[in-house]
Motif scaffolding. Sequence first.
Motif, PDB file in Angstrom:
ATOM      1  N   SER A 267     -14.262  -5.474  -9.862  1.00 51.54           N
ATOM      2  CA  SER A 267     -14.428  -5.412  -8.373  1.00 51.54           C
ATOM      3  C   SER A 267     -14.379  -6.565  -7.615  1.00 51.54           C
ATOM      4  CB  SER A 267     -14.907  -4.110  -8.025  1.00 51.54           C
ATOM      5  OG  SER A 267     -16.533  -4.239  -8.498  1.00 51.54           O
ATOM      6  N   THR A 268     -15.554  -7.287  -8.049  1.00 51.63           N
ATOM      7  CA  THR A 268     -16.024  -8.461  -7.396  1.00 51.63           C
ATOM      8  C   THR A 268     -15.018  -9.315  -7.052  1.00 51.63           C
ATOM      9  OG1 THR A 268     -16.595  -9.540  -9.533  1.00 51.63           O
ATOM     10  CG2 THR A 268     -18.247  -8.168  -8.131  1.00 51.63           C
ATOM     11  N   LYS A 269     -13.709  -9.675  -8.022  1.00 52.54           N
ATOM     12  CA  LYS A 269     -12.813 -10.577  -7.886  1.00 52.54           C
ATOM     13  C   LYS A 269     -11.481 -10.179  -7.288  1.00 52.54           C
ATOM     14  CE  LYS A 269     -14.249 -12.927 -12.217  1.00 52.54           C
ATOM     15  NZ  LYS A 269     -13.646 -13.499 -13.566  1.00 52.54           N
ATOM     16  N   VAL A 270     -11.422  -8.949  -6.669  1.00 53.55           N
ATOM     17  CA  VAL A 270     -10.543  -8.240  -5.916  1.00 53.55           C
ATOM     18  C   VAL A 270     -10.604  -8.823  -4.475  1.00 53.55           C
ATOM     19  CG1 VAL A 270      -9.501  -6.075  -4.928  1.00 53.55           C
ATOM     20  CG2 VAL A 270     -10.360  -6.278  -7.463  1.00 53.55           C
ATOM     21  N   VAL A 271      -9.429  -9.448  -4.420  1.00 44.42           N
ATOM     22  CA  VAL A 271      -9.304 -10.040  -2.803  1.00 44.42           C
ATOM     23  C   VAL A 271      -8.657  -8.950  -1.816  1.00 44.42           C
ATOM     24  CG1 VAL A 271      -8.211 -11.918  -1.522  1.00 44.42           C
ATOM     25  CG2 VAL A 271      -8.828 -12.429  -3.561  1.00 44.42           C
ATOM     26  N   ASN A 272      -7.778  -8.283  -2.097  1.00 46.03           N
ATOM     27  CA  ASN A 272      -7.007  -7.415  -1.193  1.00 46.03           C
ATOM     28  C   ASN A 272      -6.785  -6.007  -2.037  1.00 46.03           C
ATOM     29  OD1 ASN A 272      -6.761  -8.948   1.233  1.00 46.03           O
ATOM     30  ND2 ASN A 272      -4.888  -9.956   0.043  1.00 46.03           N
ATOM     31  N   LYS A 273      -6.946  -4.889  -1.301  1.00 46.96           N
ATOM     32  CA  LYS A 273      -6.765  -3.703  -2.003  1.00 46.96           C
ATOM     33  C   LYS A 273      -6.338  -2.510  -0.776  1.00 46.96           C
ATOM     34  CE  LYS A 273      -9.377   0.218  -3.992  1.00 46.96           C
ATOM     35  NZ  LYS A 273     -10.587   0.626  -4.689  1.00 46.96           N
TER      36      LYS A 273
ATOM     37  N   CYS B 133      -8.120  -5.577   3.257  1.00 47.45           N
ATOM     38  CA  CYS B 133      -7.580  -6.818   3.020  1.00 47.45           C
ATOM     39  C   CYS B 133      -8.425  -7.878   3.711  1.00 47.45           C
ATOM     40  CB  CYS B 133      -6.140  -7.052   3.549  1.00 47.45           C
ATOM     41  SG  CYS B 133      -4.950  -6.131   2.763  1.00 47.45           S
ATOM     42  N   ASN B 134      -8.813  -8.947   2.847  1.00 50.55           N
ATOM     43  CA  ASN B 134      -9.649 -10.039   3.409  1.00 50.55           C
ATOM     44  C   ASN B 134      -8.926 -11.265   3.745  1.00 50.55           C
ATOM     45  OD1 ASN B 134     -12.132  -8.528   2.884  1.00 50.55           O
ATOM     46  ND2 ASN B 134     -11.699  -8.509   0.595  1.00 50.55           N
ATOM     47  N   GLN B 135      -7.732 -11.602   3.086  1.00 54.57           N
ATOM     48  CA  GLN B 135      -6.957 -12.569   3.448  1.00 54.57           C
ATOM     49  C   GLN B 135      -5.498 -12.359   3.291  1.00 54.57           C
ATOM     50  OE1 GLN B 135      -8.902 -15.072  -0.014  1.00 54.57           O
ATOM     51  NE2 GLN B 135      -6.948 -15.694  -0.517  1.00 54.57           N
ATOM     52  N   THR B 136      -4.763 -13.276   3.754  1.00 55.40           N
ATOM     53  CA  THR B 136      -3.100 -13.240   3.588  1.00 55.40           C
ATOM     54  C   THR B 136      -2.726 -13.777   2.269  1.00 55.40           C
ATOM     55  OG1 THR B 136      -2.683 -13.361   5.984  1.00 55.40           O
ATOM     56  CG2 THR B 136      -0.982 -13.519   4.564  1.00 55.40           C
ATOM     57  N   GLN B 137      -2.028 -12.876   1.301  1.00 52.46           N
ATOM     58  CA  GLN B 137      -1.643 -13.228   0.238  1.00 52.46           C
ATOM     59  C   GLN B 137       0.126 -12.946   0.349  1.00 52.46           C
ATOM     60  OE1 GLN B 137      -4.132 -11.319  -2.509  1.00 52.46           O
ATOM     61  NE2 GLN B 137      -4.651 -13.035  -3.589  1.00 52.46           N
ATOM     62  N   THR B 138       0.657 -13.742  -0.395  1.00 46.57           N
ATOM     63  CA  THR B 138       2.092 -13.478  -0.602  1.00 46.57           C
ATOM     64  C   THR B 138       2.541 -13.729  -2.120  1.00 46.57           C
ATOM     65  OG1 THR B 138       2.826 -13.566   1.677  1.00 46.57           O
ATOM     66  CG2 THR B 138       4.662 -13.774   0.037  1.00 46.57           C
ATOM     67  N   ASN B 139       2.856 -12.915  -2.898  1.00 48.81           N
ATOM     68  CA  ASN B 139       3.308 -13.225  -4.446  1.00 48.81           C
ATOM     69  C   ASN B 139       4.280 -12.411  -4.744  1.00 48.81           C
ATOM     70  OD1 ASN B 139       0.751 -14.529  -5.241  1.00 48.81           O
ATOM     71  ND2 ASN B 139      -0.423 -12.681  -4.212  1.00 48.81           N
ATOM     72  N   ARG B 140       5.086 -13.012  -5.692  1.00 47.37           N
ATOM     73  CA  ARG B 140       6.210 -12.483  -6.367  1.00 47.37           C
ATOM     74  C   ARG B 140       5.900 -12.027  -7.657  1.00 47.37           C
ATOM     75  NH1 ARG B 140      11.253 -16.497  -3.972  1.00 47.37           N
ATOM     76  NH2 ARG B 140      10.803 -15.920  -1.808  1.00 47.37           N
ATOM     77  N   TYR B 141       6.695 -10.811  -8.006  1.00 48.96           N
ATOM     78  CA  TYR B 141       6.623 -10.331  -9.333  1.00 48.96           C
ATOM     79  C   TYR B 141       7.805  -9.784  -9.997  1.00 48.96           C
ATOM     80  CZ  TYR B 141       1.641 -10.018  -7.358  1.00 48.96           C
ATOM     81  OH  TYR B 141       0.742 -10.299  -7.101  1.00 48.96           O
ATOM     82  N   LYS B 142       8.185 -10.244 -11.155  1.00 46.90           N
ATOM     83  CA  LYS B 142       9.344  -9.960 -11.517  1.00 46.90           C
ATOM     84  C   LYS B 142       9.811  -8.484 -11.791  1.00 46.90           C
ATOM     85  CE  LYS B 142      10.892 -13.808 -14.519  1.00 46.90           C
ATOM     86  NZ  LYS B 142      10.024 -14.685 -14.243  1.00 46.90           N
ATOM     87  N   ILE B 143      10.939  -7.926 -10.979  1.00 49.41           N
ATOM     88  CA  ILE B 143      11.287  -6.367 -10.943  1.00 49.41           C
ATOM     89  C   ILE B 143      11.124  -5.831 -12.465  1.00 49.41           C
ATOM     90  CG2 ILE B 143      12.911  -4.648 -10.264  1.00 49.41           C
ATOM     91  CD1 ILE B 143      12.860  -6.150  -7.753  1.00 49.41           C
ATOM     92  N   SER B 144      11.853  -6.608 -13.402  1.00 45.36           N
ATOM     93  CA  SER B 144      11.772  -6.203 -14.691  1.00 45.36           C
ATOM     94  C   SER B 144      10.574  -5.711 -15.335  1.00 45.36           C
ATOM     95  CB  SER B 144      12.440  -7.326 -15.669  1.00 45.36           C
ATOM     96  OG  SER B 144      11.876  -8.408 -15.619  1.00 45.36           O
TER      97      SER B 144
END
Length: 282
Positions: free
Chosen positions: A149-155, A215-226
């Motif tokens: 939990s200490t490493k989670v930035v956004n939830k 949410c603590n900061q803005t994050q944009t990430n991409r993940y393979k739909i597969s």
Amino acid sequence: MPFSAQQPPASGERYALSASLDNARHLSSLLRAVHFQDHATCLATASGLRVTVEDAKCIQANAFIQAEIFQEFSVQEESVMFRINLSVLLDCLTIFGTSSLPGTSTALRMCYQGYGYPLMLFLEEGGVVTVCKINTQEPDELLDFDFCSTKVVNKIILQSEGLREAFAELDMTSEVLQITMSPDKPYFRLSTFGNAGSAHMDYPRDSDLMEAFHCNQTQTNRYKISLLKPSTKALALSCKVSIRTDAQGFLSLQYMIRNEDGQICFVEYYCCPDENITEAEL
């Protein structure tokens, strides 16, 4: 459903793991939610059973079945771990069929003697008992996504119907799903880039579907739909989903699933971000 006189001996020192369920469907439905590879690693501790499936060192799925779900659950060691063919296990659990007649269910007793021994299943329905022995293997070393939990930035916690709606409406011909989480607008956005062009779905922080927003900061990430597609099995069964990211963009999708008896179980997917994008592309 209690076992007849043909039931196996009561649990004792000779079984490293023994467990009983009145309704085997509670277990098989959860295992199907993580069944995207043939093999799984099972870890039993006093708190329950964890079944882990991985693929390509990029995605990991965990089904957690708490000890309280079972009518009996006994582990003689601090932990018991083995690898098993999940496809075979599911075939055995549904040996009487996937849908029982009203008022009937398949009772299960599961026994494992220890390293090198098979997993034994005793299944009973309508007075008929079937015994299955499934060979076990040396467990593989599992990925540690270190998602404390200490490493989670956004939830955020979302009602599952919101995510089901998104997966139905977004363009799944896209290779990636882009997830934006932010303390400011658009708050929570899902984007795809398929044959029909770009598509976005936004969820305001005060949406009726939003149960919690941290949410603590803005994050944009991409993940393979597969990689994400296997998680839709768990999504279909769930009532809520927790979506978390850490500083590196690793994604955790934790699905809360309520079985027919109202008991709560969890299925969690970890997925690493797509590394083939640059900041300029965002």
